[in-house]
Design an enzyme around this catalytic site. Structure first.
Site, mmCIF file in Angstrom:
data_model
loop_
_atom_site.group_PDB
_atom_site.id
_atom_site.type_symbol
_atom_site.label_atom_id
_atom_site.label_comp_id
_atom_site.label_asym_id
_atom_site.label_seq_id
_atom_site.Cartn_x
_atom_site.Cartn_y
_atom_site.Cartn_z
ATOM 1 N N ASP A 43 0.864 -1.173 0.000
ATOM 2 C CA ASP A 43 0.000 0.000 0.000
ATOM 3 C C ASP A 43 0.913 1.238 0.000
ATOM 4 O O ASP A 43 2.143 1.146 0.150
ATOM 5 C CB ASP A 43 -0.971 0.001 1.184
HETATM 6 C C1 NOJ Z 1 -4.015 3.946 -0.002
HETATM 7 C C2 NOJ Z 1 -5.215 3.047 0.134
HETATM 8 O O1 NOJ Z 1 -5.153 2.359 1.369
HETATM 9 C C3 NOJ Z 1 -5.350 2.035 -0.985
HETATM 10 O O2 NOJ Z 1 -6.581 1.388 -0.860
HETATM 11 C C4 NOJ Z 1 -5.189 2.687 -2.323
HETATM 12 O O3 NOJ Z 1 -5.330 1.725 -3.341
HETATM 13 C C5 NOJ Z 1 -3.823 3.346 -2.383
HETATM 14 N N1 NOJ Z 1 -3.740 4.371 -1.358
HETATM 15 C C6 NOJ Z 1 -3.517 3.965 -3.739
HETATM 16 O O4 NOJ Z 1 -4.272 5.101 -3.913
#
Ligand code: NOJ
Length: 739
Positions: A279
């Site tokens: 993430d």
């Molecule tokens: C953080 C989020 O937790 C995740 O779900 C998302 O895909 C990513 N950022 C990318 O934007």
């Protein structure tokens, strides 16, 4: 001739005649790559998006040229992706194309209801159609990859991200995971309208302590394997190409540095062969977790644990080469990661044509197609849940003289598409509820007052709203949360409708004691509606219903469409009951039916144990009657299956869909089992007066679980079984699992 073109030609030669032999092609490319170039493939950076296109820093362009970047976040549009892809293909030494990824969560331009709403349709075909349409629109803007589906089981309404998933149930999340993945990926990834899906957030992110986002998760391995892991296994079985490791720690080990979940389970047990992306900076965050001492350490831990790609963290690019040279990270791990990423690019067809997703004609003609909007309307209606309908307050009649529409969300076209609404327009595109209603009523019949804002203490608009309410025969309130009140980093400790909205409802009820009052709710989580249930006649939960939400809501209010959605998450009586979910354990001191107030039992002294609205609950304008359950046999053996059937009759005055649910209860286990477990469901359509037989087949496979030794299997003995309209029922039937 520049060397990179020579390499590209080599790729082409290798490509011809071996179209299915991806591995050999990738190996041939990898033979040409330096260690740093292989690491480059494991790197994802991004830009941000402004009105005209992606804004990408010059550093990023430099990294692409150097072969130090394999994927990009948040870059899209034909123009934006062409420019960047051109740098990768024409200016980097090997010309390896970039992957473009973006959060396409519940639609891309045409926005569908938030995912919690989508799950309330219990309609796998519709969920698949929604992600198919999202893939069509996203791929037409140059995107190859979405960070969806989110398949975090969650029993935490305080957690804002509960809005992004399919609710509290394992079985339902498993089924939804498959439907989303099939929709996004299709059956042939090399088609330019299919995109990679990503199972996220691996794992147990939905169990954040006290519902606070990014918070600690401490759960036993049994709970992990029985509740939080199954949707991810279902995603692997459905062929998902990528996984995302999560932000949270799990039992003391951050999930982006967790060898047990990433290598032992995902790779060794499940044989997942796609790639894992972290993430957003979740690798770096291991320093703050107190698990890594510096950023070099984070790169070492994450790669060794099994994270193939670093999203936005800059640690793989900076540190992996040295770590390999020092023997702290195996070169084999880098090869594996690079190979998996290149394989995904191959499957997308990017080595045959790096620009295959970049097509001006498709970009111009794909978004907001009429058939997409029609589907969005149908799906939004199917996702709404009629929570309460006293004295058949709904549907409304078009012949009503005047209806007052009151509340901060009546004319909203901004919040209605919800959080994570990708490139959905927040202005000028979504149909507001007021606009939707105007298909049914003449303007002189529609009175309006905003009354108050979603948030804040300002009550200055209440008087006017009350006065408007008095001029109407019926009142429709449209209220709820703002879209930013759920989704990422949007946890709440208060589950009430925010601001002074409930005060407004009270004032309107006081002024109109005998009028029909309908509450239409937009929100991203289960709310505590204990006050509102007594103030209004009907409650229609439309979640954030998306681009066509207003039209769909009008269809429901006026009975053109009969509500059929059912809750996939429990609505508590108050926040103190949380976590509350239908498949809890019994405890050694359950409350006896005959006296729920008995002392020294597992209950509260101030509210009942029961929820306000249970998992599986949802009303219709018609009535469904279930006959007694018929089992083909009372004995299930390891080699045979049995069937369970009921007859469901539509005894009311409208045609309608009904969601029929199968539950079981394993009465005695070597580890205790939940009081109820959903094991199947069917959505059926019954004309008024019609009866259908619904049959489920039960086999040993349906009864398996992980026991205290973490062995997956079944145990012989008695099982209770029921086929019902919701999770609120008492079992009356039993079968035995015999040797
Ligand atoms: C953080 C989020 O937790 C995740 O779900 C998302 O895909 C990513 N950022 C990318 O934007």
């Amino acid at each position: 001739m520049k060397l990179r073109f020579l390499y590209l030609i080599l790729f082409c030669i290798f490509s011809h005649g071996f179209s299915q032999n991806y591995e050999a092609k990738v190996d041939s490319i990898m033979n040409l790559m330096t260690l740093q170039e292989k690491i480059g493939q494991t790197v994802m950076y991004g830009g941000h998006w402004d009105q005209t296109g992606p804004v990408v820093g010059t550093d990023n362009r430099k990294y692409i040229r150097e072969g130090n970047m394999g994927a990009m976040l948040n870059a899209m549009s034909v123009k934006g992706t062409r420019d960047l892809q051109k740098i990768a293909v024409e200016e980097s030494r090997l010309g390896i194309p970039l992957l473009f990824g973006y959060d396409v969560i519940h639609g891309h331009r045409t926005i569908f209801p938030i995912n919690l709403g989508l799950s309330a349709s219990w309609d796998l075909k519709m969920v698949e159609e929604s992600s198919r349409i999202a893939a069509e629109e996203a791929s037409a803007e140059g995107l190859h990859w979405t960070f969806a589906p989110m398949i975090d089981v969650s029993r935490e309404p305080r957690w804002g991200r509960i809005s992004e998933g399919a609710g509290e149930d394992v079985y339902l999340n498993n089924e939804m995971a498959k439907a989303y993945i099939i929709g996004f990926q299709g059956d042939d990834l090399s088609k330019p309208n299919t995109i990679l899906a990503c199972a996220k957030h691996y794992v147990a992110y939905g169990a954040a302590q006290a519902g606070r986002d990014y918070h600690t998760v401490n759960i036993g391995e049994g709970e992990l394997r029985n509740v939080y892991l199954p949707p991810f296994k279902a995603a692997v079985d459905a062929g998902v190409e990528t996984f995302m490791s999560a932000f949270n720690e799990l039992n003391g080990v951050p999930t982006s540095g967790n060898k047990f979940t990433l290598r032992d389970i995902l790779r060794d047990e499940w044989k997942f062969d796609g790639f894992v992306v972290s993430d957003y900076t979740s690798i770096n965050e291991m320093i703050k977790h107190g698990f890594a001492k510096d950023s070099t350490d984070t790169a070492r831990i994450a790669m060794n644990a099994g994270v193939d790609m670093d999203m936005m963290g800059h640690v793989y690019r900076l540190h992996l080469k040295k770590l390999v040279e020092e023997g702290k990270v195996s070169g084999g791990y880098i090869n594996d990661a690079c190979k998996r990423i290149l394989l995904a690019k191959y499957k997308l067809g990017l080595f045959d044509d790096p620009y295959r997703y970049i097509d001006k004609n498709r970009e111009n003609t794909t978004k907001y197609k009429p058939e997409f909007l029609a589907k969005a309307r149908e799906i939004a209606a199917a996702s709404s849940v009629l929570l309460q309908n006293k004295n058949d307050a709904l549907p409304l009649s078009k012949d009503s003289k005047k209806i007052a529409f009151i509340g901060p969300l009546v004319k909203d076209e901004y919040d209605i598409i919800g959080n994570w609404a990708a490139k959905g327009d927040r202005k000028g595109k979504a149909v507001s509820i007021f606009e939707g209603i105007s298909e049914y009523l003449n303007p002189y019949q529609m009175l309006y007052a905003k009354g108050c804002k979603i948030l804040g203490e300002d009550e200055s608009g209440l008087e006017e709203a009350v006065s408007i309410s008095k001029q109407a025969e019926e009142i429709v309130l449209v209220m709820g949360e703002g879209h930013h009140m759920s989704g990422e980093a949007a946890s709440r400790t208060n589950l009430r409708i925010p601001g002074v909205q409930t005060n407004l409802i009270k004032r309107i009820r006081e002024a109109n004691p005998n009028k029909k009052i309908i509450l239409v709710l937009m929100n991203g989580r289960p709310l505590n509606l204990s006050a509102e249930v007594d103030l209004v006649d009907a409650i229609l939960e439309v979640w954030f219903p998306g681009t066509m939400g207003g039209a769909a809501t009008a269809d429901l209010l006026f009975g053109k469409v009969n509500p059929s959605g059912k809750l996939t998450v429990t609505f508590p009586r108050n926040v103190g009951q949380v976590p509350i979910y239908y498949n809890m354990k019994n405890t050694g001191r359950p409350i006896p039916d005959y006296n729920p107030k008995e002392d020294y039992k597992s209950n509260y002294i101030d509210v009942p144990n029961t929820p306000l609205f249970a998992f599986g609950h949802g009303l219709s304008y018609t009535d469904f009657r279930y006959s007694g359950l018929v089992l083909s046999s009372k004995d299930l053996s390891f080699s045979n299956s049995i069937t369970a059937s009921v007859e469901v009759s539509n005894t009311g005055n409208y045609d309608g869909h009904e969601i029929v649910q199968l539950y079981i209860h394993d009465k005695v286990g070597s580890t205790t089992r939940p009081v109820k477990e959903l094991k199947g469901f069917r959505k059926i359509f019954l004309k008024k007066g019609e009866t259908k037989t619904v049959t489920f087949t039960i086999s040993v496979e349906d009864l398996k679980f992980y026991n205290s030794e973490m062995a997956y299997g079944v145990e012989t003995g008695e099982f209770e079984i029921a086929i019902t309209p919701s999770s609120e029922f008492k079992f009356k039937h039993i079968f035995n699992l015999i040797d």
